[in-house]
Design a protein around this motif. Structure first.
Motif, PDB file in Angstrom:
ATOM      1  N   HIS A 194       0.868  -1.193   0.000  1.00 39.78           N
ATOM      2  CA  HIS A 194       0.000   0.000   0.000  1.00 39.78           C
ATOM      3  C   HIS A 194       0.897   1.233   0.000  1.00 39.78           C
ATOM      4  CE1 HIS A 194      -2.926   2.974   1.412  1.00 39.78           C
ATOM      5  NE2 HIS A 194      -3.858   2.135   0.982  1.00 39.78           N
ATOM      6  N   VAL A 195       0.822   2.045  -1.050  1.00 38.04           N
ATOM      7  CA  VAL A 195       1.764   3.147  -1.278  1.00 38.04           C
ATOM      8  C   VAL A 195       1.729   4.180  -0.155  1.00 38.04           C
ATOM      9  CG1 VAL A 195       2.364   5.024  -2.866  1.00 38.04           C
ATOM     10  CG2 VAL A 195       1.667   2.808  -3.769  1.00 38.04           C
ATOM     11  N   ILE A 196       0.548   4.587   0.273  1.00 40.19           N
ATOM     12  CA  ILE A 196       0.456   5.607   1.329  1.00 40.19           C
ATOM     13  C   ILE A 196       0.968   5.038   2.649  1.00 40.19           C
ATOM     14  CG2 ILE A 196      -1.095   7.129   2.617  1.00 40.19           C
ATOM     15  CD1 ILE A 196      -2.874   7.181   0.089  1.00 40.19           C
ATOM     16  N   ALA A 197       0.591   3.812   2.958  1.00 43.40           N
ATOM     17  CA  ALA A 197       1.059   3.180   4.204  1.00 43.40           C
ATOM     18  C   ALA A 197       2.588   3.061   4.202  1.00 43.40           C
ATOM     19  CB  ALA A 197       0.415   1.810   4.373  1.00 43.40           C
ATOM     20  N   LEU A 198       3.170   2.741   3.056  1.00 46.75           N
ATOM     21  CA  LEU A 198       4.637   2.660   2.947  1.00 46.75           C
ATOM     22  C   LEU A 198       5.290   3.982   3.330  1.00 46.75           C
ATOM     23  CD1 LEU A 198       5.083   0.637  -0.352  1.00 46.75           C
ATOM     24  CD2 LEU A 198       6.076   0.044   1.866  1.00 46.75           C
ATOM     25  N   ALA A 199       4.691   5.081   2.880  1.00 47.57           N
ATOM     26  CA  ALA A 199       5.247   6.400   3.184  1.00 47.57           C
ATOM     27  C   ALA A 199       5.101   6.756   4.660  1.00 47.57           C
ATOM     28  CB  ALA A 199       4.559   7.459   2.324  1.00 47.57           C
ATOM     29  N   MET A 200       4.152   6.148   5.343  1.00 46.56           N
ATOM     30  CA  MET A 200       3.891   6.484   6.748  1.00 46.56           C
ATOM     31  C   MET A 200       4.700   5.670   7.750  1.00 46.56           C
ATOM     32  SD  MET A 200      -0.195   6.968   6.777  1.00 46.56           S
ATOM     33  CE  MET A 200      -0.942   8.352   5.929  1.00 46.56           C
ATOM     34  N   VAL A 201       5.125   4.511   7.340  1.00 46.56           N
ATOM     35  CA  VAL A 201       5.781   3.594   8.281  1.00 46.56           C
ATOM     36  C   VAL A 201       6.988   4.233   8.956  1.00 46.56           C
ATOM     37  CG1 VAL A 201       7.058   1.417   8.439  1.00 46.56           C
ATOM     38  CG2 VAL A 201       4.892   1.508   7.225  1.00 46.56           C
ATOM     39  N   GLN A 202       7.774   4.969   8.208  1.00 48.18           N
ATOM     40  CA  GLN A 202       8.965   5.593   8.786  1.00 48.18           C
ATOM     41  C   GLN A 202       8.588   6.523   9.940  1.00 48.18           C
ATOM     42  OE1 GLN A 202      11.400   7.746   6.029  1.00 48.18           O
ATOM     43  NE2 GLN A 202      12.927   8.257   7.560  1.00 48.18           N
ATOM     44  N   VAL A 203       7.571   7.331   9.759  1.00 46.39           N
ATOM     45  CA  VAL A 203       7.136   8.256  10.812  1.00 46.39           C
ATOM     46  C   VAL A 203       6.560   7.489  11.991  1.00 46.39           C
ATOM     47  CG1 VAL A 203       5.446  10.053  11.379  1.00 46.39           C
ATOM     48  CG2 VAL A 203       6.734  10.182   9.253  1.00 46.39           C
ATOM     49  N   TYR A 257       7.304   4.538  13.102  1.00 48.16           N
ATOM     50  CA  TYR A 257       8.328   3.849  13.889  1.00 48.16           C
ATOM     51  C   TYR A 257       9.432   4.768  14.389  1.00 48.16           C
ATOM     52  CZ  TYR A 257       6.193  -0.613  12.820  1.00 48.16           C
ATOM     53  OH  TYR A 257       5.317  -1.665  12.737  1.00 48.16           O
ATOM     54  N   ASP A 258       9.473   5.996  13.897  1.00 49.06           N
ATOM     55  CA  ASP A 258      10.476   6.968  14.335  1.00 49.06           C
ATOM     56  C   ASP A 258      10.188   7.374  15.788  1.00 49.06           C
ATOM     57  OD1 ASP A 258      11.320   9.990  14.662  1.00 49.06           O
ATOM     58  OD2 ASP A 258      12.553   9.131  13.059  1.00 49.06           O
ATOM     59  N   PRO A 259      11.205   7.461  16.639  1.00 48.91           N
ATOM     60  CA  PRO A 259      10.975   7.864  18.033  1.00 48.91           C
ATOM     61  C   PRO A 259      10.278   9.225  18.162  1.00 48.91           C
ATOM     62  CG  PRO A 259      13.196   7.011  17.778  1.00 48.91           C
ATOM     63  CD  PRO A 259      12.595   7.104  16.398  1.00 48.91           C
ATOM     64  N   THR A 260      10.545  10.141  17.231  1.00 47.85           N
ATOM     65  CA  THR A 260       9.895  11.450  17.274  1.00 47.85           C
ATOM     66  C   THR A 260       8.393  11.295  17.041  1.00 47.85           C
ATOM     67  OG1 THR A 260      11.908  12.419  16.361  1.00 47.85           O
ATOM     68  CG2 THR A 260       9.926  13.784  16.329  1.00 47.85           C
ATOM     69  N   GLY A 261       8.020  10.466  16.084  1.00 46.96           N
ATOM     70  CA  GLY A 261       6.604  10.220  15.797  1.00 46.96           C
ATOM     71  C   GLY A 261       5.912   9.525  16.948  1.00 46.96           C
ATOM     72  N   GLN A 262       6.639   8.667  17.641  1.00 43.50           N
ATOM     73  CA  GLN A 262       6.056   7.944  18.769  1.00 43.50           C
ATOM     74  C   GLN A 262       5.773   8.859  19.953  1.00 43.50           C
ATOM     75  OE1 GLN A 262       8.603   4.581  19.539  1.00 43.50           O
ATOM     76  NE2 GLN A 262       8.183   3.667  17.555  1.00 43.50           N
ATOM     77  N   MET A 263       6.412  10.012  19.987  1.00 40.86           N
ATOM     78  CA  MET A 263       6.209  10.952  21.089  1.00 40.86           C
ATOM     79  C   MET A 263       5.008  11.872  20.848  1.00 40.86           C
ATOM     80  SD  MET A 263      10.193  11.831  21.911  1.00 40.86           S
ATOM     81  CE  MET A 263       9.765  13.217  22.909  1.00 40.86           C
ATOM     82  N   LEU A 264       4.487  11.913  19.622  1.00 38.39           N
ATOM     83  CA  LEU A 264       3.358  12.778  19.302  1.00 38.39           C
ATOM     84  C   LEU A 264       2.073  12.242  19.933  1.00 38.39           C
ATOM     85  CD1 LEU A 264       4.031  13.331  15.494  1.00 38.39           C
ATOM     86  CD2 LEU A 264       4.500  14.947  17.349  1.00 38.39           C
ATOM     87  N   ASP A 265       1.199  13.166  20.358  1.00 39.82           N
ATOM     88  CA  ASP A 265      -0.107  12.700  20.834  1.00 39.82           C
ATOM     89  C   ASP A 265      -0.937  12.277  19.632  1.00 39.82           C
ATOM     90  OD1 ASP A 265      -1.281  14.969  19.663  1.00 39.82           O
ATOM     91  OD2 ASP A 265      -1.526  16.019  21.556  1.00 39.82           O
ATOM     92  N   ALA A 266      -2.097  11.666  19.881  1.00 37.05           N
ATOM     93  CA  ALA A 266      -2.912  11.093  18.808  1.00 37.05           C
ATOM     94  C   ALA A 266      -3.293  12.131  17.757  1.00 37.05           C
ATOM     95  CB  ALA A 266      -4.165  10.447  19.392  1.00 37.05           C
ATOM     96  N   ALA A 267      -3.700  13.331  18.178  1.00 32.45           N
ATOM     97  CA  ALA A 267      -4.124  14.367  17.227  1.00 32.45           C
ATOM     98  C   ALA A 267      -2.951  14.842  16.375  1.00 32.45           C
ATOM     99  CB  ALA A 267      -4.758  15.539  17.967  1.00 32.45           C
ATOM    100  N   ALA A 268      -1.790  15.046  16.993  1.00 34.01           N
ATOM    101  CA  ALA A 268      -0.620  15.506  16.251  1.00 34.01           C
ATOM    102  C   ALA A 268      -0.135  14.438  15.276  1.00 34.01           C
ATOM    103  CB  ALA A 268       0.492  15.904  17.217  1.00 34.01           C
ATOM    104  N   LEU A 269      -0.155  13.185  15.714  1.00 36.01           N
ATOM    105  CA  LEU A 269       0.264  12.101  14.831  1.00 36.01           C
ATOM    106  C   LEU A 269      -0.701  11.969  13.659  1.00 36.01           C
ATOM    107  CD1 LEU A 269       2.162   9.809  14.136  1.00 36.01           C
ATOM    108  CD2 LEU A 269       0.841   8.337  15.687  1.00 36.01           C
ATOM    109  N   ASP A 270      -1.992  12.071  13.928  1.00 34.40           N
ATOM    110  CA  ASP A 270      -2.985  11.980  12.862  1.00 34.40           C
ATOM    111  C   ASP A 270      -2.788  13.111  11.852  1.00 34.40           C
ATOM    112  OD1 ASP A 270      -5.251  10.584  11.730  1.00 34.40           O
ATOM    113  OD2 ASP A 270      -6.493  12.285  12.360  1.00 34.40           O
ATOM    114  N   ALA A 271      -2.498  14.301  12.337  1.00 44.05           N
ATOM    115  CA  ALA A 271      -2.247  15.444  11.448  1.00 44.05           C
ATOM    116  C   ALA A 271      -0.990  15.201  10.605  1.00 44.05           C
ATOM    117  CB  ALA A 271      -2.114  16.732  12.251  1.00 44.05           C
ATOM    118  N   ALA A 272       0.051  14.645  11.216  1.00 46.30           N
ATOM    119  CA  ALA A 272       1.280  14.342  10.474  1.00 46.30           C
ATOM    120  C   ALA A 272       1.009  13.293   9.394  1.00 46.30           C
ATOM    121  CB  ALA A 272       2.367  13.853  11.430  1.00 46.30           C
ATOM    122  N   LEU A 273       0.194  12.294   9.718  1.00 46.96           N
ATOM    123  CA  LEU A 273      -0.137  11.256   8.744  1.00 46.96           C
ATOM    124  C   LEU A 273      -0.999  11.816   7.617  1.00 46.96           C
ATOM    125  CD1 LEU A 273      -0.798   8.223  11.123  1.00 46.96           C
ATOM    126  CD2 LEU A 273       1.301   8.797   9.881  1.00 46.96           C
TER     127      LEU A 273
END
Length: 195
Positions: free
Chosen positions: A144-153, A155-171
């Protein structure tokens, strides 16, 4: 006449099972009779007339949505995913997640992706980042092309620190970037073919 399962009618109407049974008792919602002509006993296996369900629905449906509902009810993964996306568009998130899960469990890539996104954002229930990331990763593992682009974020420690709303916005930002890039590539290919 098309009939759908009572569980599907719950999604179509936005009404509870108890309310639907009341509508059946009142004769507003017809059921599919058994071959001996007897009426069904209350269960999720009861099949009701789709036209009647649409008439009492609290949600808005288009003309083309009717066939989609029948296909989703029959278990077709693509239709289940598309139906779920229509439900998400009407803020029926709880029901949408049910249909996305059905599609995802059939290895439908968009179903896996959207189920993951809903779980990460807490749409349709509590935030479940672990399970959400797992579903997005499964979609990515299957290409899945979009999912492939998201996996890095994800699993990234910075992405893991985001709250749900911020992570959803980043995705959302990643999704927009991938879609715009795909549209630009398609436009370039069209220009190349037409010249």
């Amino acid at each position: 006449m098309d009939f759908i399962n009572l569980s599907t009618a719950i999604s179509v109407t936005g009404l509870s099972k108890r309310t639907l049974w009341r509508r059946i008792a009142e004769g507003v919602l017809r059921t599919e009779c058994f071959s001996d002509g007897s009426a069904p006993q209350p269960s999720h296996q009861t099949r009701v007339a789709l036209d009647d369900a649409l008439t009492i629905s609290l949600l808005s449906w288009g003309v083309d949505d009717r066939a989609l509902m029948v296909q989703a009810d029959a278990g077709l993964a693509q239709a289940q995913c598309d139906f779920a996306l229509l439900l998400l568009g009407q803020a029926a998130d709880v029901e949408a997640v049910v249909w996305l899960r059905r599609a995802a469990e059939q290895a439908h890539l968009d179903g896996m992706y959207w189920l993951g996104r809903c779980l990460i954002a807490g749409r349709g229930g509590a935030v479940d980042r672990h399970q959400g990331v797992d579903w997005v990763a499964r979609a990515a593992n299957h290409g899945h092309v979009i999912a492939l682009a998201m996996v890095q974020v994800l699993y990234d420690p910075t992405g893991q620190m985001l709250d749900a709303a911020a992570l959803d916005a980043a995705l959302d930002g990643i999704e927009r970037r991938v879609v715009v890039q795909a549209l630009a590539e398609a436009a370039r290919e069209l220009r190349a073919v037409s010249s």
